[in-house]
Design a protein around this motif. Structure first.
Motif, PDB file in Angstrom:
ATOM      1  N   SER A 225       0.786  -1.125  -0.038  1.00  0.00           N
ATOM      2  CA  SER A 225       0.153   0.139  -0.170  1.00  0.00           C
ATOM      3  C   SER A 225       0.853   1.099   0.141  1.00  0.00           C
ATOM      4  N   PRO A 226       0.571   2.220  -0.682  1.00  0.00           N
ATOM      5  CA  PRO A 226       1.355   3.513  -0.615  1.00  0.00           C
ATOM      6  C   PRO A 226       1.317   4.072   0.605  1.00  0.00           C
ATOM      7  N   HIS A 227       2.522   4.600   1.191  1.00  0.00           N
ATOM      8  CA  HIS A 227       2.558   4.909   2.697  1.00  0.00           C
ATOM      9  C   HIS A 227       2.707   6.592   2.781  1.00  0.00           C
ATOM     10  N   SER A 228       3.627   6.803   1.798  1.00  0.00           N
ATOM     11  CA  SER A 228       3.902   8.377   1.806  1.00  0.00           C
ATOM     12  C   SER A 228       4.572   8.457   0.118  1.00  0.00           C
ATOM     13  N   SER A 229       4.842   9.916  -0.174  1.00  0.00           N
ATOM     14  CA  SER A 229       5.599  10.149  -1.259  1.00  0.00           C
ATOM     15  C   SER A 229       6.579  11.231  -0.789  1.00  0.00           C
ATOM     16  N   ASP A 230       7.563  11.397  -1.781  1.00  0.00           N
ATOM     17  CA  ASP A 230       8.498  12.306  -1.571  1.00  0.00           C
ATOM     18  C   ASP A 230       7.929  13.869  -1.813  1.00  0.00           C
ATOM     19  N   THR A 231       6.962  13.964  -2.608  1.00  0.00           N
ATOM     20  CA  THR A 231       6.325  15.440  -2.759  1.00  0.00           C
ATOM     21  C   THR A 231       5.135  15.678  -2.070  1.00  0.00           C
ATOM     22  N   GLY A 232       4.607  14.519  -1.188  1.00  0.00           N
ATOM     23  CA  GLY A 232       3.217  14.750  -0.548  1.00  0.00           C
ATOM     24  C   GLY A 232       2.134  14.393  -1.471  1.00  0.00           C
ATOM     25  N   ALA A 233       2.468  14.430  -2.793  1.00  0.00           N
ATOM     26  CA  ALA A 233       1.179  14.207  -3.762  1.00  0.00           C
ATOM     27  C   ALA A 233       0.444  12.967  -3.642  1.00  0.00           C
ATOM     28  N   VAL A 234      -0.822  12.870  -3.774  1.00  0.00           N
ATOM     29  CA  VAL A 234      -1.546  11.595  -3.896  1.00  0.00           C
ATOM     30  C   VAL A 234      -1.388  10.946  -4.977  1.00  0.00           C
ATOM     31  N   VAL A 235      -1.218   9.676  -5.136  1.00  0.00           N
ATOM     32  CA  VAL A 235      -0.842   8.831  -6.207  1.00  0.00           C
ATOM     33  C   VAL A 235      -2.512   8.591  -7.024  1.00  0.00           C
ATOM     34  N   PRO A 236      -2.249   8.888  -8.364  1.00  0.00           N
ATOM     35  CA  PRO A 236      -3.496   8.961  -8.988  1.00  0.00           C
ATOM     36  C   PRO A 236      -3.789   7.463  -9.513  1.00  0.00           C
ATOM     37  N   TYR A 237      -4.959   7.085  -9.402  1.00  0.00           N
ATOM     38  CA  TYR A 237      -5.424   5.875 -10.388  1.00  0.00           C
ATOM     39  C   TYR A 237      -5.489   5.939 -11.750  1.00  0.00           C
ATOM     40  N   GLU A 238      -5.013   4.965 -12.417  1.00  0.00           N
ATOM     41  CA  GLU A 238      -5.508   4.674 -14.063  1.00  0.00           C
ATOM     42  C   GLU A 238      -6.397   3.531 -13.904  1.00  0.00           C
ATOM     43  N   TYR A 239      -7.148   3.274 -15.047  1.00  0.00           N
ATOM     44  CA  TYR A 239      -7.812   2.172 -15.275  1.00  0.00           C
ATOM     45  C   TYR A 239      -7.331   1.666 -16.783  1.00  0.00           C
ATOM     46  N   LEU A 240      -6.906   0.410 -16.527  1.00  0.00           N
ATOM     47  CA  LEU A 240      -6.354  -0.359 -17.448  1.00  0.00           C
ATOM     48  C   LEU A 240      -6.965  -1.612 -17.867  1.00  0.00           C
ATOM     49  N   ASN A 241      -7.036  -2.585 -18.957  1.00  0.00           N
ATOM     50  CA  ASN A 241      -7.507  -3.519 -19.233  1.00  0.00           C
ATOM     51  C   ASN A 241      -6.539  -4.638 -18.773  1.00  0.00           C
ATOM     52  N   ALA A 242      -7.340  -5.989 -18.034  1.00  0.00           N
ATOM     53  CA  ALA A 242      -6.689  -6.881 -17.449  1.00  0.00           C
ATOM     54  C   ALA A 242      -6.977  -8.248 -17.949  1.00  0.00           C
ATOM     55  N   ALA A 243      -6.059  -9.108 -17.750  1.00  0.00           N
ATOM     56  CA  ALA A 243      -6.356 -10.474 -18.206  1.00  0.00           C
ATOM     57  C   ALA A 243      -7.394 -11.221 -17.507  1.00  0.00           C
ATOM     58  N   PRO A 244      -8.223 -12.071 -17.827  1.00  0.00           N
ATOM     59  CA  PRO A 244      -9.117 -12.736 -16.765  1.00  0.00           C
ATOM     60  C   PRO A 244      -8.299 -13.319 -15.713  1.00  0.00           C
ATOM     61  N   GLY A 245      -8.990 -13.131 -14.373  1.00  0.00           N
ATOM     62  CA  GLY A 245      -8.364 -13.685 -13.378  1.00  0.00           C
ATOM     63  C   GLY A 245      -8.908 -12.996 -12.049  1.00  0.00           C
ATOM     64  N   THR A 246      -8.280 -13.359 -10.841  1.00  0.00           N
ATOM     65  CA  THR A 246      -8.667 -12.718  -9.780  1.00  0.00           C
ATOM     66  C   THR A 246      -7.538 -11.571  -9.165  1.00  0.00           C
ATOM     67  N   TYR A 247      -7.846 -10.462  -9.065  1.00  0.00           N
ATOM     68  CA  TYR A 247      -7.040  -9.441  -8.439  1.00  0.00           C
ATOM     69  C   TYR A 247      -7.278  -8.810  -7.163  1.00  0.00           C
ATOM     70  N   GLN A 248      -6.354  -8.692  -6.277  1.00  0.00           N
ATOM     71  CA  GLN A 248      -6.605  -8.221  -4.949  1.00  0.00           C
ATOM     72  C   GLN A 248      -5.748  -6.775  -4.468  1.00  0.00           C
ATOM     73  N   ALA A 249      -6.531  -5.823  -3.834  1.00  0.00           N
ATOM     74  CA  ALA A 249      -6.005  -4.397  -3.854  1.00  0.00           C
ATOM     75  C   ALA A 249      -4.813  -4.512  -3.137  1.00  0.00           C
ATOM     76  N   GLY A 250      -3.810  -3.921  -3.445  1.00  0.00           N
ATOM     77  CA  GLY A 250      -2.258  -4.080  -2.928  1.00  0.00           C
ATOM     78  C   GLY A 250      -1.442  -5.324  -3.802  1.00  0.00           C
ATOM     79  N   GLN A 251      -1.828  -5.701  -4.656  1.00  0.00           N
ATOM     80  CA  GLN A 251      -1.244  -6.798  -5.736  1.00  0.00           C
ATOM     81  C   GLN A 251      -0.360  -6.074  -6.379  1.00  0.00           C
ATOM     82  N   MET A 252       0.924  -6.337  -6.661  1.00  0.00           N
ATOM     83  CA  MET A 252       1.659  -5.815  -7.623  1.00  0.00           C
ATOM     84  C   MET A 252       1.385  -6.574  -8.754  1.00  0.00           C
TER      85      MET A 252
END
Length: 129
Positions: free
Chosen positions: A3-30
């Motif tokens: 999980s994002p903990h902090s950033s050097d700039t203090g900025a919030v990390v923006p979300y992107e929405y990308l196509n994924a292969a079939p499967g199960t994904y978990q929040a926090g998974q690389m």
């Protein structure tokens, strides 16, 4: 999970929405990109992953998944997948198979900046270098 903990700039990390292969994904998974689509990391990885999943989702077809780009100016928090007695601040870890934890089996690109213990399940914070 990472999980994002902090950033050097203090900025919030923006979300992107990308196509994924079939499967199960978990929040926090690389995640990596395979054949032009997001995919879980199947084996331990010594290289920096491209994306961090931000939602729990099962993909059946061509669906979008919320992710953030993995950046070197962001500190991420995760857990050790196995004991790492020699791990200290500055140690380079790899991303464990499945992309949910860090592993000290071999040197990777996740540099520890804070470590709360060396037992399996201990919390570590670091950045990808």
């Amino acid at each position: 999970m990472y999980s994002p903990h902090s950033s050097d700039t203090g900025a919030v990390v923006p979300y992107e929405y990308l196509n994924a292969a079939p499967g199960t994904y978990q929040a926090g998974q690389m995640l990596t990109v395979t054949a032009g689509k997001l995919a879980p990391i199947s084996a331990a990885s010594k290289t920096t992953p491209k994306y961090l999943c931000m939602a729990n989702i099962t993909v059946a077809g061509d669906e979008l998944v919320a992710v953030t780009r993995v950046k070197s100016d962001v500190i991420y928090e995760t857990q050790l997948s196995a004991a790492a007695e020699a791990a200290t601040v500055g140690t380079l870890l790899e991303v464990s198979a499945g992309g949910l934890q860090a592993d000290a089996a071999e040197a990777g690109t996740f540099e520890i900046v804070r470590i709360d213990g060396t037992a399996a399940g201990s919390t570590v914070c670091g950045r990808f270098v």
